[in-house]
Design a protein around this motif. Structure first.
Motif, short mmCIF file in Angstrom:
data_model
loop_
_atom_site.label_atom_id
_atom_site.label_comp_id
_atom_site.label_asym_id
_atom_site.label_seq_id
_atom_site.Cartn_x
_atom_site.Cartn_y
_atom_site.Cartn_z
N PRO A 29 154.30 111.76 43.16
CA PRO A 29 154.54 113.39 42.61
C PRO A 29 154.99 114.20 43.51
O PRO A 29 155.10 113.97 44.77
CB PRO A 29 152.95 113.50 42.47
N THR A 54 141.74 116.33 40.66
CA THR A 54 143.33 116.32 40.36
C THR A 54 144.34 115.11 40.69
O THR A 54 145.40 115.02 40.24
CB THR A 54 143.73 117.60 41.01
N GLY A 55 143.89 114.41 41.69
CA GLY A 55 144.52 113.09 42.30
C GLY A 55 145.62 113.66 43.24
O GLY A 55 146.58 112.92 43.41
N ILE A 56 145.31 114.89 43.70
CA ILE A 56 146.02 115.17 44.99
C ILE A 56 145.09 115.35 46.36
O ILE A 56 144.15 115.55 46.20
CB ILE A 56 147.07 116.53 44.74
N GLN A 79 150.50 121.06 40.99
CA GLN A 79 149.75 119.98 40.15
C GLN A 79 150.10 120.45 38.56
O GLN A 79 149.97 119.47 37.67
CB GLN A 79 148.19 120.32 40.34
N THR A 116 142.24 104.60 42.96
CA THR A 116 142.97 105.42 42.18
C THR A 116 144.75 105.32 42.26
O THR A 116 144.96 104.82 43.36
CB THR A 116 142.64 106.77 42.67
N ARG A 117 145.22 105.77 41.35
CA ARG A 117 146.83 106.08 41.77
C ARG A 117 147.24 107.42 41.02
O ARG A 117 146.92 107.45 39.75
CB ARG A 117 147.29 104.49 40.96
N THR A 118 148.13 108.07 41.62
CA THR A 118 148.69 109.20 41.19
C THR A 118 150.41 108.83 41.06
O THR A 118 151.01 107.91 41.79
CB THR A 118 148.57 110.21 42.05
N ASN A 122 151.70 114.63 37.52
CA ASN A 122 150.41 114.05 37.81
C ASN A 122 149.63 113.25 36.90
O ASN A 122 148.53 113.27 36.56
CB ASN A 122 149.36 115.43 37.86
N GLY A 181 145.43 107.49 45.32
CA GLY A 181 146.35 108.36 44.54
C GLY A 181 147.59 107.92 45.04
O GLY A 181 148.28 107.06 44.83
N TYR A 218 147.54 110.19 36.72
CA TYR A 218 146.54 109.75 37.29
C TYR A 218 145.54 108.66 36.60
O TYR A 218 144.90 108.76 35.46
CB TYR A 218 145.58 111.03 37.63
#
Length: 585
Positions: free
Chosen positions: A32, A251-253, A36, A103-105, A89, A184, A91
């Motif tokens: 990303p 938010t994944g960041i 966001q 997790t993965r973004t 984003n 992420g 996610y």
């Protein structure tokens, strides 16, 4: 070079986890690139595969993404469709008892695509115990955490003085598993709200648990001193001071908070809460997208792509979507090397790129199929009258991985990666019309075409199934079957499976349902998806009959139900279901 994945759906609930990490400056994101809330929102889907620390599939893991959830199948695979995914984003989170949350973004290339992620879960390993009233210093794998007395709180915010169990894992960014393990994507939002790319110097996953299994945290107003070894290959370029960042699991960041300093080959800092932590100088990034196809013009899907920023010798990975495309951020004005990796870990394409000072599309790149070694198993299946099976499928198991292919006029054709010559292979044919199957044909994995002849799908009854009818059209689910208590609640059963249309076809249909036995049996959830099936929006139960409720793993669940449902345009449909399933957990 096409890969085939088969999936099923199942709703579950959540468990909890925390973790921490370290990184350095002038790094790129992994994918990303903007703020966001920037970019468009695309309607699309996500596929993926979840594995454990031994690279084995994790079945029945809960996967969540953008308001929907699903359970992984026997191969650790999942499919989520109809999602509204932010362009910068995407996610996904994954939960499984005994593991930290994965997790993965990711970025999304466009609408109406199936994005792909691969996640390796980290086991929760107990690293030490101590009393909350006395504190302790816990050391493991080059990590040290110092807890002062009375520095722990329970879920209500009160000081916790009882027994504390610490579970943790130190992740090495030099490991080949790192692209699948890392949370992420390494993208940070600094105090000015600017999105930046990061480079990891190590990650630390930590969870605190009380004597009754309750989740604990650092007491508000207190901190924990942390130190973490820096990988030797990164020590020479490690900055003396770096900002600290924590991973926002909503938010994944990553978000900036605090700082860390370099002391005697370690990064040292203080943590006010357990989350993912990251010590880093961020750098500017530009966006790059590229599509890969094989020699026949087919998209190279679900395939790992590594891009290395050579100036800092740091690599990030992503996986192609169902159009063969990857898109995301990488360092501004930095030379790059791109590598495409097949299922066996071989580099099947390599190219020097850049440097780039603005976003760029590389268009379409063709990868020669000669670089990809496969095994091709072909054969036929006949019924009890020695006629070709027209309504059925064949199942192949290679090692721990299971795949299905529909029979076309009684013939089947499997193409699988030939990674480990001599690995065990088993093949079985199923006649969906009669619910009978062949005996299991066994062989070994070898490259090239392997003709196994004819399999007679006669005389052996299938052990479990879901039969269902939608608007008078019959289906039978015999693939990726699962039936188990929902999130460990023994009064519930969450069941699912994948079907092929009666009379043949090439596209699967998916059914899932949840039954609660508390206070009398009730159908609480039912869903449908797949080609030719109209999804359920509002279901009205007409009947529910339970003939057998499994009290233990390995016992059968038997029953049937029927009702009506409305679709998205309020058109009515009918549904009837009959199931015979083995409880799997």
């Amino acid at each position: 070079m096409k890969k085939h994945f088969h999936f099923f759906l199942l709703a579950l609930f959540a468990i909890m986890f925390v973790a921490t990490s370290c990184s350095r400056r002038e790094e790129w994101s992994g994918f990303p690139t903007t703020s966001q809330n920037g970019g468009n929102t695309f309607r699309g889907g996500i596929t993926g595969r979840i594995i454990d620390e031994n690279h084995l599939p994790v079945k029945n893991a809960l996967v969540r993404a953008h308001g929907k959830s699903v359970q992984t199948n026997l191969n650790g695979e999942f499919l989520l469709q109809g999602l509204d995914i932010p362009q910068f984003n995407g996610y996904v989170s994954v939960e499984k008892a005994g593991y930290f949350k994965g997790t993965r973004t990711f970025n999304v290339s466009k609408a109406d695509v199936l994005n792909h992620v691969e996640i390796q879960l980290i086991p929760k390993t107990v690293r030490g115990t101590f009393a909350g009233s006395t504190g302790a210093s816990i050391t493991f794998d080059g990590v040290s955490l110092d807890f002062a007395p009375y520095s722990i709180m329970d879920g209500t915010g009160k000081t916790y003085t009882g027994a504390v169990t610490l579970m943790g894992a130190h992740l090495n960014p030099e490991s080949s598993d790192f692209p699948r393990i890392m949370p992420g994507a390494l993208v940070g939002q600094n105090n000015e709200g600017v999105r930046q790319g990061l480079e990891s110097f190590g990650m630390l996953a930590v969870e605190l648990q009380g004597s009754n299994g309750e989740h604990l945290q650092i007491l508000k107003g207190k901190t924990v001193d942390m130190s973490m070894d820096i990988p030797p290959t990164k020590l020479a370029s490690a900055p003396a001071t770096l900002p600290l960042w924590y991973f926002d699991e909503v938010t994944g960041i990553w978000k900036q908070e605090g700082a860390a300093t370099l002391q005697n080959g370690k990064y040292v800092g203080t943590l006010a809460h357990f989350s993912f932590w990251n010590c880093d100088y961020g750098g500017p990034i530009i966006n790059l997208d590229v599509q890969f196809v094989d020699a026949n013009g087919n998209p190279v899907i679900n395939t790992q792509v590594n891009i290395t920023a050579t100036a800092i010798n740091d690599t990030r990975s992503a996986w192609t979507d169902n159009t063969g495309t990857v898109t995301g951020g990488m360092p501004y004005n930095s030379p790059l090397v791109i590598n495409v990796i097949d299922d066996c870990g071989n580099i099947i394409y390599a190219q020097n790129l850049g440097p780039y000072i603005s976003s760029i599309s590389l268009g379409t790149i063709t990868i020669s199929s000669n670089n990809y070694i496969t095994a091709n198993y072909v054969g036929t299946a006949t019924d009890c009258n020695n006629a070709p099976v027209t309504n059925g499928f064949a199942k192949i198991t290679v090692g721990t991985l299971i795949s299905y292919t529909n029979l076309i006029n009684g013939a089947f054709n499997f193409t699988v990666p030939a990674c480990v010559a001599g690995a065990p292979v088993s093949i079985q044919a199923v006649d969906a019309s009669t619910l009978t199957q062949s005996t299991v044909y066994t062989t070994t994995l070898n490259p090239g075409v392997q003709n196994i002849g004819n399999l007679s799908a006669c005389g052996v009854l299938v052990s479990e199934y879901i039969q269902f009818t939608v608007d008078g059209v019959p289906y039978v689910a015999l693939q990726n079957l699962s039936c188990m208590p929902d999130s460990g609640v023994i009064t519930t059963l969450a069941c699912s499976g994948a079907a092929i249309p009666s009379g043949g076809g090439t596209n699967g249909q998916f059914i899932y349902f949840l039954i609660d036995s508390a206070g009398g049996y009730s159908l609480t959830t039912v869903g449908l998806s797949g080609v030719g099936i109209v999804p359920i929006v509002t279901y009205t139960s007409g009947s529910l009959n339970i003939t057998n409720w499994p009290a233990a793993v390995g016992q059968f669940a038997d029953g049937n139900f029927a009702g009506t449902y409305l679709d998205q345009t309020n058109n009515p449909h009918t549904l009837s279901v009959n199931y015979h399933l083995i409880r799997t957990n």
